[in-house]
Design a protein around this motif. Structure first.
Motif, PDB file in Angstrom:
ATOM      1  N   HIS A  53      63.467   6.324  72.109  1.00 25.62           N
ATOM      2  CA  HIS A  53      64.315   6.112  70.926  1.00 25.62           C
ATOM      3  C   HIS A  53      65.359   7.217  70.813  1.00 25.62           C
ATOM      4  N   SER A  54      66.172   7.329  71.814  1.00 24.44           N
ATOM      5  CA  SER A  54      67.129   8.428  71.892  1.00 24.44           C
ATOM      6  C   SER A  54      68.149   8.410  70.763  1.00 24.44           C
ATOM      7  N   ALA A  55      68.362   7.277  70.110  1.00 24.59           N
ATOM      8  CA  ALA A  55      69.305   7.237  68.993  1.00 24.59           C
ATOM      9  C   ALA A  55      68.713   7.894  67.752  1.00 24.59           C
ATOM     10  N   ILE A  56      67.418   7.819  67.571  1.00 25.63           N
ATOM     11  CA  ILE A  56      66.743   8.381  66.403  1.00 25.63           C
ATOM     12  C   ILE A  56      66.455   9.867  66.602  1.00 25.63           C
ATOM     13  N   ARG A  57      66.183  10.250  67.820  1.00 24.05           N
ATOM     14  CA  ARG A  57      65.727  11.606  68.125  1.00 24.05           C
ATOM     15  C   ARG A  57      66.617  12.728  67.584  1.00 24.05           C
ATOM     16  N   PRO A  58      67.943  12.670  67.703  1.00 32.11           N
ATOM     17  CA  PRO A  58      68.753  13.789  67.174  1.00 32.11           C
ATOM     18  C   PRO A  58      68.567  14.010  65.678  1.00 32.11           C
ATOM     19  N   TYR A  59      68.447  12.938  64.909  1.00 24.19           N
ATOM     20  CA  TYR A  59      68.247  13.078  63.466  1.00 24.19           C
ATOM     21  C   TYR A  59      66.906  13.729  63.151  1.00 24.19           C
ATOM     22  N   VAL A  60      65.887  13.357  63.912  1.00 21.30           N
ATOM     23  CA  VAL A  60      64.545  13.899  63.669  1.00 21.30           C
ATOM     24  C   VAL A  60      64.474  15.368  64.098  1.00 21.30           C
ATOM     25  N   VAL A  61      65.041  15.693  65.240  1.00 22.67           N
ATOM     26  CA  VAL A  61      65.026  17.081  65.720  1.00 22.67           C
ATOM     27  C   VAL A  61      65.824  17.981  64.781  1.00 22.67           C
ATOM     28  N   LEU A  62      67.010  17.539  64.377  1.00 14.02           N
ATOM     29  CA  LEU A  62      67.817  18.335  63.456  1.00 14.02           C
ATOM     30  C   LEU A  62      67.160  18.457  62.086  1.00 14.02           C
ATOM     31  N   SER A  63      66.422  17.440  61.672  1.00 13.40           N
ATOM     32  CA  SER A  63      65.668  17.540  60.419  1.00 13.40           C
ATOM     33  C   SER A  63      64.601  18.618  60.528  1.00 13.40           C
ATOM     34  N   GLY A  64      63.936  18.689  61.659  1.00 10.44           N
ATOM     35  CA  GLY A  64      62.928  19.725  61.869  1.00 10.44           C
ATOM     36  C   GLY A  64      63.529  21.117  61.858  1.00 10.44           C
ATOM     37  N   ILE A  65      64.664  21.264  62.513  1.00 11.96           N
ATOM     38  CA  ILE A  65      65.338  22.562  62.536  1.00 11.96           C
ATOM     39  C   ILE A  65      65.788  22.935  61.124  1.00 11.96           C
ATOM     40  N   GLY A  66      66.351  21.986  60.398  1.00  9.45           N
ATOM     41  CA  GLY A  66      66.789  22.248  59.028  1.00  9.45           C
ATOM     42  C   GLY A  66      65.643  22.627  58.124  1.00  9.45           C
ATOM     43  N   PHE A  67      64.519  21.926  58.259  1.00 10.33           N
ATOM     44  CA  PHE A  67      63.356  22.236  57.426  1.00 10.33           C
ATOM     45  C   PHE A  67      62.832  23.632  57.718  1.00 10.33           C
ATOM     46  N   LEU A  68      62.740  23.985  58.988  1.00  9.72           N
ATOM     47  CA  LEU A  68      62.246  25.321  59.342  1.00  9.72           C
ATOM     48  C   LEU A  68      63.197  26.419  58.868  1.00  9.72           C
ATOM     49  N   ALA A  69      64.497  26.204  59.014  1.00  9.10           N
ATOM     50  CA  ALA A  69      65.476  27.208  58.566  1.00  9.10           C
ATOM     51  C   ALA A  69      65.432  27.362  57.045  1.00  9.10           C
ATOM     52  N   TYR A  70      65.435  26.259  56.334  1.00  6.42           N
ATOM     53  CA  TYR A  70      65.399  26.306  54.871  1.00  6.42           C
ATOM     54  C   TYR A  70      64.105  26.956  54.392  1.00  6.42           C
ATOM     55  N   SER A  71      62.993  26.620  55.032  1.00 11.16           N
ATOM     56  CA  SER A  71      61.704  27.202  54.644  1.00 11.16           C
ATOM     57  C   SER A  71      61.678  28.708  54.894  1.00 11.16           C
ATOM     58  N   ALA A  72      62.248  29.152  56.016  1.00  2.54           N
ATOM     59  CA  ALA A  72      62.290  30.586  56.314  1.00  2.54           C
ATOM     60  C   ALA A  72      63.135  31.333  55.281  1.00  2.54           C
ATOM     61  N   LEU A  97      67.379   9.943  55.683  1.00  2.00           N
ATOM     62  CA  LEU A  97      66.560  11.103  55.349  1.00  2.00           C
ATOM     63  C   LEU A  97      67.212  12.400  55.824  1.00  2.00           C
ATOM     64  N   PHE A  98      67.875  12.359  56.965  1.00  2.00           N
ATOM     65  CA  PHE A  98      68.544  13.548  57.476  1.00  2.00           C
ATOM     66  C   PHE A  98      69.667  13.975  56.541  1.00  2.00           C
ATOM     67  N   TYR A  99      70.533  13.063  56.169  1.00  2.00           N
ATOM     68  CA  TYR A  99      71.662  13.421  55.300  1.00  2.00           C
ATOM     69  C   TYR A  99      71.210  13.737  53.880  1.00  2.00           C
ATOM     70  N   ALA A 100      70.172  13.092  53.385  1.00  2.00           N
ATOM     71  CA  ALA A 100      69.664  13.380  52.042  1.00  2.00           C
ATOM     72  C   ALA A 100      69.056  14.778  51.969  1.00  2.00           C
ATOM     73  N   GLY A 101      68.587  15.301  53.078  1.00  2.00           N
ATOM     74  CA  GLY A 101      68.039  16.650  53.108  1.00  2.00           C
ATOM     75  C   GLY A 101      69.073  17.709  52.781  1.00  2.00           C
ATOM     76  N   PHE A 102      70.352  17.395  52.979  1.00  2.00           N
ATOM     77  CA  PHE A 102      71.411  18.343  52.659  1.00  2.00           C
ATOM     78  C   PHE A 102      71.660  18.462  51.154  1.00  2.00           C
ATOM     79  N   LEU A 103      71.043  17.613  50.361  1.00  2.00           N
ATOM     80  CA  LEU A 103      71.167  17.693  48.908  1.00  2.00           C
ATOM     81  C   LEU A 103      70.126  18.649  48.338  1.00  2.00           C
ATOM     82  N   LEU A 104      69.803  19.693  49.104  1.00  2.00           N
ATOM     83  CA  LEU A 104      68.778  20.686  48.755  1.00  2.00           C
ATOM     84  C   LEU A 104      67.420  20.035  48.536  1.00  2.00           C
ATOM     85  N   LEU A 105      67.120  19.062  49.359  1.00  2.00           N
ATOM     86  CA  LEU A 105      65.827  18.388  49.341  1.00  2.00           C
ATOM     87  C   LEU A 105      65.184  18.500  50.723  1.00  2.00           C
ATOM     88  N   PRO A 106      64.789  19.709  51.126  1.00  2.00           N
ATOM     89  CA  PRO A 106      64.275  19.887  52.496  1.00  2.00           C
ATOM     90  C   PRO A 106      62.963  19.164  52.744  1.00  2.00           C
TER      91      PRO A 106
END
Length: 130
Positions: A74-93, A46-55
């Motif tokens: 779940h420290s292995a999952i956390r970076p993907y989820v946090v970066l997804s949140g940052i990407g969504f907020l930036a794209y939305s702004a 889901l994190f990498y698919a978001g870069f296909l202009l699918l925020p």
């Protein structure tokens, strides 16, 4: 029956992973959701698919793995989820800024030549779609 359920909960760590309040399951589905290994693959996809202009996939990543955002588990999952949140907020702004500038300012902000290229009504007139 109730004592059997309580003893099963005690054996599995009380439902919190046995680590002092961290969630046992990484997704909002709880025990019905993906196991941690599959959840990691899903969060990464889901994190990498978001870069296909699918925020909205970044939003779904944050929504689905909300328990991971709320805790340090779940420290292995956390970076993907946090970066997804940052990407969504930036794209939305950026999208909201563009939409407001285009709709409120219109031709005065973007200029007449760019306005003619971007405005839908001029495209309809140019190709005689009406």
């Amino acid at each position: 029956m109730e004592s059997r359920v309580l003893s099963m909960a005690d054996e599995s760590g009380g439902g919190d992973g046995g680590s002092g309040g961290d969630p046992e399951w990484p997704s909002v589905d709880g025990a019905l959701g993906a196991q941690p290994e599959k959840a990691l693959n899903q969060a990464r996809l889901l994190f990498y698919a978001g870069f296909l202009l699918l925020p909205w996939l970044w939003f779904m990543n944050c929504f689905y793995f909300w328990p991971v955002l709320r805790s340090r588990a779940h420290s292995a999952i956390r970076p993907y989820v946090v970066l997804s949140g940052i990407g969504f907020l930036a794209y939305s702004a950026i999208l909201l800024s563009w939409a407001l500038a285009f709709s409120i300012g219109g031709e005065a902000i973007v200029g007449r030549t760019l306005w003619k290229k971007l405005a839908v009504m001029t495209i309809v007139e140019e190709y005689q779609l009406n």
